[in-house]
Design a protein around this motif. Structure first.
Motif, short mmCIF file in Angstrom:
data_model
loop_
_atom_site.label_atom_id
_atom_site.label_comp_id
_atom_site.label_asym_id
_atom_site.label_seq_id
_atom_site.Cartn_x
_atom_site.Cartn_y
_atom_site.Cartn_z
N ASN A 1 11.03 8.24 -3.66
CA ASN A 1 9.56 8.34 -3.63
C ASN A 1 8.88 7.18 -2.92
O ASN A 1 7.81 7.31 -2.36
CB ASN A 1 9.01 8.51 -5.05
CG ASN A 1 9.28 7.30 -5.91
OD1 ASN A 1 10.22 6.54 -5.67
ND2 ASN A 1 8.45 7.09 -6.91
N ARG B 1 5.13 9.39 -8.14
CA ARG B 1 5.23 7.92 -8.24
C ARG B 1 5.72 7.59 -9.64
O ARG B 1 5.41 8.32 -10.59
CB ARG B 1 3.86 7.26 -8.09
CG ARG B 1 3.31 7.31 -6.70
CD ARG B 1 2.08 6.42 -6.60
NE ARG B 1 1.44 6.61 -5.32
CZ ARG B 1 0.87 5.64 -4.61
NH1 ARG B 1 0.85 4.40 -5.07
NH2 ARG B 1 0.30 5.89 -3.47
N CYS B 2 6.40 6.47 -9.78
CA CYS B 2 6.74 6.08 -11.15
C CYS B 2 5.48 5.67 -11.89
O CYS B 2 5.46 5.66 -13.11
CB CYS B 2 7.81 4.99 -11.16
SG CYS B 2 7.32 3.58 -10.23
N THR B 3 4.41 5.39 -11.14
CA THR B 3 3.13 5.03 -11.77
C THR B 3 2.18 6.22 -11.91
O THR B 3 1.02 6.04 -12.31
CB THR B 3 2.43 3.95 -10.93
OG1 THR B 3 2.36 4.43 -9.58
CG2 THR B 3 3.13 2.62 -10.97
N GLY C 1 -0.87 2.70 -7.69
CA GLY C 1 -1.44 1.97 -6.56
C GLY C 1 -1.57 0.48 -6.80
O GLY C 1 -2.53 -0.15 -6.34
N ALA C 2 -0.60 -0.10 -7.49
CA ALA C 2 -0.65 -1.54 -7.79
C ALA C 2 -0.52 -2.38 -6.51
O ALA C 2 0.10 -1.96 -5.54
CB ALA C 2 0.46 -1.90 -8.75
C1 UN1 Z 1 7.22 3.59 -7.54
O1 UN1 Z 1 6.71 4.70 -7.70
O2 UN1 Z 1 8.46 3.42 -7.73
O3 UN1 Z 1 1.84 1.02 -7.94
C2 UN1 Z 1 6.49 2.41 -7.05
C3 UN1 Z 1 2.16 1.93 -7.16
C4 UN1 Z 1 2.94 1.58 -5.91
C5 UN1 Z 1 4.39 1.44 -6.21
C6 UN1 Z 1 5.01 2.60 -6.93
N1 UN1 Z 1 2.44 0.34 -5.38
O4 UN1 Z 1 1.85 3.09 -7.36
#
Ligand code: UN1
Length: 507
Positions: free
Chosen positions: A159, A294-296, A456-457
Motif C-alpha cells: 500500500n 492505508r494502515c492509518t 496522512g501523518a
Molecule cells: C501505511 O499505510 O503503512 O499516515 C503508512 C499516513 C501515511 C503513511 C501510511 N503517511 O497515512
C-alpha cells in the motif's frame, strides 16, 4: 505507460535481486498486474536462496566499510538520492499508481514523502546525539554513543510501496547500516525503479556498492529466509498483524531486533459539539482515500448519538459524489483495490457484517460499469454496534463502521476496545474532551490527533502504534535510535580505580 517504464528502466522481465549490481536471478517468475485494468505489465525473476546468500554476503562486506564513513558523509549520499528522486518524482509517482492503484496525487505524494524523508535524514546525519552523564566517581567521564547496527531487513507492504522503504532506508543509511529490502510481491516494480535511482547515486560516489540492496520473492520463501537469518540484526516489517507475529517470533528465536508497524483499526470520535464540516472531510479522506488501504485508514467513527443521523446523511452525500475510476485520470478520488483477492476479502467481510446484524447504509457492491477492470468497489458505510465481533478486525478495504456513543467516557472506552493501536482522532471544540482523549486514560494509540483525521501523518513524527500494531516506531523524531546500538562508556582518567556504589575490594 511505456514511457514511464522506459524512463525508470523497467523491462518486460526484470531481475529480482540487487547488491550493487543486478544478479541473474534464478527464482520463480512473478507476474505483475496493474489493478487499473488487470493487465500484465511486467515480470520479475525472483531471488532464489542462492541469490539471497550472495546479497547478504555483499551487504555484510559493505557494512564494514560504510560504518566507518562519517555520518555526515553518509548523509551526503542520501542528499544526492533525494535530488535524484526529485528528478524522477513524476515517473515514479505514475508507476506507484499503475502498479498499486492509488490515485495519481497520492502516488506523487508518496514520492514527496520519500524526498521529505531524505531531507530529514540529511539533517539527522549531524544529530545522532548521545548523552553525557555525571559519573559518581572522581576523575571519571561517562557518556553514551551510538554505533551502526549491521545489516537490516526491510519488509514493506503493497500500500505504500516506496515511502515506507524510505522511512527505514534513509534513517538506517545515515546510521551506518546496510540493508536488504524485501518489497511486497504485489509491487516489485516500484522497488526495482527506486533501486535503479539509488544505483545511479552509488555509482557516482566512492562508497561500497551494496548499501541499499533488494531481494524480491514470496514471503513464504525469501521472506522466511530473511526473518530467520542470524546475519540480519534488525527486521523492520510493515504489514498485517499475522505477518508481524511471524516476524517477531522468528526474530526472538535468534535474539534479533524488530520494528513492527502492523495493522490499524483507527477510530475518529466525533463529539456533539464538533465542527461537522471538518469532521466530514477528515472521515472522507481517512476512509475512502487510497481505497481504504492505508494502515492509518479510518475504519470506525464513534459518533455522538445526538448527531449520528445528521452526520450519516452528510457522509452518504459525500460518498455519492466521490469519483471512482482510473486512478491516473485527473479528478478521480478513488481507484481500484490492489487485486482481485482483496475484492474477495471486501465481499467476504460484508457477508460477515450482515450476518452479525450490521446495516449497510451506503455502498457494499463491486463496481462493474464504467471501469476498466474487476478491482473496483463501492466505498461502504455500515451502522454497527460496538459488540459485533467484526468491529475488532481490520479489513483492508473501504468499509467504515459508524458506532453511536453517549458521552466522552463511552467514546474512549469503545475507541480503545480493539486489539490494534495505531492512529486515532477526536473532533471537538471542547477543551476537556480533547484533553481527556490525549491524557494517560485517553487514546491508547501511537498517534492521537485533535480535529485532524487518522491518516496522512507527516514524516517528522515517530510513526507506529501499540498493542497488535506492534510497538515499533519509524520515520521522524528519535526513531533513528532503533537502527543503532547504544554503548555506555566510562573513562577513568585519574590515578585511583574506585568502585561504584562505594564497594571496597582492596587486598
Ligand atoms: C501505511 O499505510 O503503512 O499516515 C503508512 C499516513 C501515511 C503513511 C501510511 N503517511 O497515512
Amino acid at each position: 505507460m511505456k514511457e514511464v517504464f522506459e524512463k525508470l528502466g523497467i523491462s518486460d522481465v526484470n531481475s529480482g535481486a540487487y547488491c550493487g549490481e543486478w544478479l541473474d536471478t534464478s527464482g520463480e517468475i512473478i507476474e505483475v498486474f496493474s489493478p487499473i485494468d488487470d493487465s500484465l505489465i511486467a515480470k520479475v525473476k525472483s531471488a532464489s536462496e542462492e541469490d539471497y546468500e550472495i546479497v547478504t554476503q555483499k551487504a555484510q562486506e559493505a557494512f564494514k566499510i560504510w560504518r566507518m564513513i562519517p555520518a555526515p558523509q553518509r548523509g551526503e549520499i542520501i542528499r544526492q538520492i533525494g535530488l535524484e528522486l526529485r528528478k524522477h518524482k513524476d515517473n515514479l509517482g505514475n508507476l506507484v499508481t499503475i502498479e498499486m492503484g492509488k490515485i495519481l496525487t497520492e502516488g506523487l505524494g508518496e514520492v514527496q514523502e520519500m524526498i521529505d524523508m531524505a531531507d530529514f535524514a540529511v539533517g539527522l546525519s549531524r544529530q545522532l546525539y548521545g548523552l553525557t552523564m555525571m559519573s559518581e566517581r572522581p576523575s571519571h567521564r561517562m557518556y553514551e554513543q551510538w554505533h551502526p547496527l549491521g545489516v537490516i531487513g526491510i519488509i514493506s507492504a503493497f500500500n505504500f510501496p516506496v515511502a515506507v522503504w524510505s522511512w527505514n532506508a534513509f534513517i538506517a543509511g545515515v546510521c551506518g547500516d546496510t540493508m536488504i529490502w524485501k518489497p511486497s510481491s504485489s509491487t516489485p516494480l516500484t522497488a526495482i525503479a527506486v533501486t535503479k535511482i539509488v544505483h545511479k547515486v552509488i555509482e557516482k560516489n566512492d562508497v561500497p556498492k551494496a548499501i541499499f540492496n533488494l531481494v524480491i520473492g514470496r514471503g513464504s520463501t525469501i521472506g522466511e529466509r530473511l526473518i530467520n537469518d542470524k546475519a540480519i540484526q534488525l527486521i523492520s516489517a510493515t504489514g498485517s498483524c499475522n505477518m508481524g507475529k511471524k516476524v517477531h517470533q522468528a526474530a526472538a528465536k535468534r535474539y534479533g531486533g524488530v520494528i513492527l508497524e502492523l495493522g490499524g483499526n483507527n477510530g475518529i470520535i466525533v463529539m456533539e459539539d464538533a465542527n461537522l464540516e471538518l469532521a466530514l472531510k477528515a472521515v472522507l479522506f481517512g476512509a475512502v482515500g487510497t481505497a481504504g488501504q492505508r494502515c492509518t485508514t479510518t475504519r470506525r467513527v464513534l459518533i455522538h448519538e445526538k448527531i449520528c443521523d445528521t452526520f450519516a446523511e452528510k457522509l452518504k452525500k459525500a460518498y455519492s459524489s466521490v469519483p471512482i475510476g482510473n486512478p491516473l485520470n485527473e479528478g478521480i478520488l478513488m481507484g481500484p483495490l490492489v487485486d482481485k483477492a482483496t475484492v474477495k476479502i471486501y465481499l467476504n467481510a460484508l457477508d460477515i457484517i450482515k450476518e452479525q446484524g450490521g446495516e449497510i447504509i451506503y455502498g457494499g457492491k463491486v463496481i462493474t460499469e464504467n471501469v476498466l477492470g474487476e478491482c473496483y468497489v463501492e466505498p461502504t458505510i455500515i451502522l454497527v454496534k460496538n459488540d459485533m465481533p467484526i468491529v475488532q478486525e481490520e479489513t483492508f478495504a473501504p468499509i467504515l463502521y459508524l458506532i453511536k456513543i453517549r458521552d466522552i467516557d463511552e467514546a474512549i472506552k469503545f475507541h480503545n476496545d480493539v486489539p490494534q493501536g495505531l492512529s486515532s482522532a477526536i473532533f471537538t471544540n471542547n477543551l476537556q474532551y480533547s484533553e481527556q482523549f490525549l491524557s494517560h486514560a485517553g487514546s491508547d494509540c501511537g498517534i492521537a490527533n485533535v480535529n485532524i483525521g487518522t491518516s496522512g501523518a507527516e514524516i517528522g513524527g515517530a510513526f507506529g502504534g501499540e498493542k497488535e500494531t506492534g510497538g515499533g516506531r519509524e520515520a521522524g523524531s528519535d526513531a533513528w535510535k532503533a537502527y543503532m546500538r547504544r554503548q555506555t562508556n566510562t573513562i577513568n582518567w585519574g590515578k585511583e580505580i574506585p568502585l561504584a556504589q562505594g564497594v571496597k575490594f582492596d587486598v
